[in-house]
Design a protein around this motif. Sequence first.
Motif, mmCIF file in Angstrom:
data_model
loop_
_atom_site.group_PDB
_atom_site.id
_atom_site.type_symbol
_atom_site.label_atom_id
_atom_site.label_comp_id
_atom_site.label_asym_id
_atom_site.label_seq_id
_atom_site.Cartn_x
_atom_site.Cartn_y
_atom_site.Cartn_z
ATOM 1 N N ALA A 297 0.853 -1.195 0.000
ATOM 2 C CA ALA A 297 0.000 0.000 0.000
ATOM 3 C C ALA A 297 0.888 1.244 0.000
ATOM 4 O O ALA A 297 1.817 1.350 0.805
ATOM 5 C CB ALA A 297 -0.913 0.011 1.227
ATOM 6 N N LEU A 298 0.590 2.180 -0.894
ATOM 7 C CA LEU A 298 1.449 3.350 -1.077
ATOM 8 C C LEU A 298 1.193 4.438 -0.037
ATOM 9 O O LEU A 298 2.107 5.147 0.355
ATOM 10 C CB LEU A 298 1.249 3.917 -2.484
ATOM 11 C CG LEU A 298 2.174 5.056 -2.909
ATOM 12 C CD1 LEU A 298 3.623 4.593 -2.931
ATOM 13 C CD2 LEU A 298 1.764 5.600 -4.280
ATOM 14 N N THR A 299 -0.044 4.567 0.414
ATOM 15 C CA THR A 299 -0.398 5.655 1.337
ATOM 16 C C THR A 299 -1.234 5.118 2.492
ATOM 17 O O THR A 299 -1.767 3.997 2.434
ATOM 18 C CB THR A 299 -1.204 6.746 0.607
ATOM 19 O OG1 THR A 299 -2.462 6.181 0.180
ATOM 20 C CG2 THR A 299 -0.450 7.283 -0.610
ATOM 21 N N ASP A 300 -1.381 5.958 3.517
ATOM 22 C CA ASP A 300 -2.249 5.603 4.649
ATOM 23 C C ASP A 300 -3.681 5.399 4.184
ATOM 24 O O ASP A 300 -4.376 4.473 4.629
ATOM 25 C CB ASP A 300 -2.208 6.702 5.713
ATOM 26 C CG ASP A 300 -0.926 6.664 6.530
ATOM 27 O OD1 ASP A 300 -0.327 5.579 6.618
ATOM 28 O OD2 ASP A 300 -0.535 7.712 7.066
ATOM 29 N N GLY A 301 -4.151 6.277 3.297
ATOM 30 C CA GLY A 301 -5.525 6.172 2.811
ATOM 31 C C GLY A 301 -5.767 4.877 2.066
ATOM 32 O O GLY A 301 -6.804 4.222 2.240
ATOM 33 N N ALA A 302 -4.808 4.499 1.212
ATOM 34 C CA ALA A 302 -4.951 3.246 0.471
ATOM 35 C C ALA A 302 -4.973 2.063 1.425
ATOM 36 O O ALA A 302 -5.739 1.104 1.235
ATOM 37 C CB ALA A 302 -3.811 3.100 -0.539
ATOM 38 N N ARG A 303 -4.158 2.127 2.461
ATOM 39 C CA ARG A 303 -4.103 1.043 3.447
ATOM 40 C C ARG A 303 -5.409 0.955 4.228
ATOM 41 O O ARG A 303 -5.936 -0.141 4.469
ATOM 42 C CB ARG A 303 -2.912 1.285 4.374
ATOM 43 C CG ARG A 303 -2.556 0.152 5.268
ATOM 44 C CD ARG A 303 -1.101 0.229 5.727
ATOM 45 N NE ARG A 303 -0.737 1.538 6.240
ATOM 46 C CZ ARG A 303 0.097 2.367 5.601
ATOM 47 N NH1 ARG A 303 0.621 2.040 4.430
ATOM 48 N NH2 ARG A 303 0.423 3.541 6.136
#
Length: 349
Positions: A297-303
């Motif tokens: 996952a690239l970002t916190d939001g994506a995670r």
Amino acid sequence: MTGTQILVPVRDSVTLRNTVAYAAESAVDAEPGAAPTLHFVYPVSERVTVGDPPEDATELLDRVRAWVAEDLGDNAASIGVETALVGPDEYLFNPGDYADVLGRYAAENDVETVVLDPEFNPSGMTPLLPPLETELERAGLAVEIAPVERPTRRFPLARRAGLGQFAVLFGWAYGFYLLVGGTLSTFDLATGAISGLVVAGLLWRISLSGFVDVSRLAGRLGRLVVYAPFLLWEIAKANFQIAYVVLHPDLPIDPEVVEFDAAVWSELPVTTLANSITLTPGTLTIDVSRRHFTVHALTDGAREDLLGGTLERAVRFVFYGRSAARIPSPAERDADSDDAERPTEGENA
């Protein structure tokens, strides 16, 4: 074979037993006066090593020791046998990763020769052996694929079948005929129906395995039609989120590999979820082992979106119906697990 120090990477396979026997035979045939040693190593990635070594790894190495002792017989006293786990502190993903840890072990133990099991594939996905052989040879090691026979896999040509298989195969053949023909003329409709009947009649006991419930299949196809625009919407949202991150002056990325057990079962639902995750910008499915997903996952939001289970619920809806969509998300299941493991006041006392 050259070299008295022989390295054999092991993973459970249908040819491992014969590979061990071949390595033992090679050690016995070493030059007189040499002191050969067989090194059997089990590459294990960091993500499956929590605390003690995995039981399947230690059990397999114990089994290999028993096999090689049996194969060496009277020569057991003159030939050394070493077993070890390699790579427990590293994330092993591609052939280069495996070659690095094997090469380091070889350098530390003066090993010059590697014997590879022809079915060795610890990643469990794409074939690992040819590129691994190349990477090991680049590291200066002599590599040999054990010349052992692979068992022939035989499957029955004809299977039990019902009218569901016949109807599904006829529908596919008929639809494909009309798609290729490009028209819905009377002639094409008639000849397509005849062609579909011929294909279904010849192949309905060969092309499909298991029984087909036509009504259930129709329900899945209907839900899949709903899922397609939903997935496109999720992809579009993720594109905007990633575009914002890329264009932001601070580039607020936080790449991380996350793991979770998805509440989907059998190959097609698991494959659908894995591909849906990869198609959504910001997340990439790295590995899938049964229901266990490893995702970058690239970002916190994506995670958060991933563990929130939006895609997982949608895939469950497609394959299992509306009731299955209400199963808790990965984050909720993880929270429930933590609550169950947390001691109560009475336990603390």
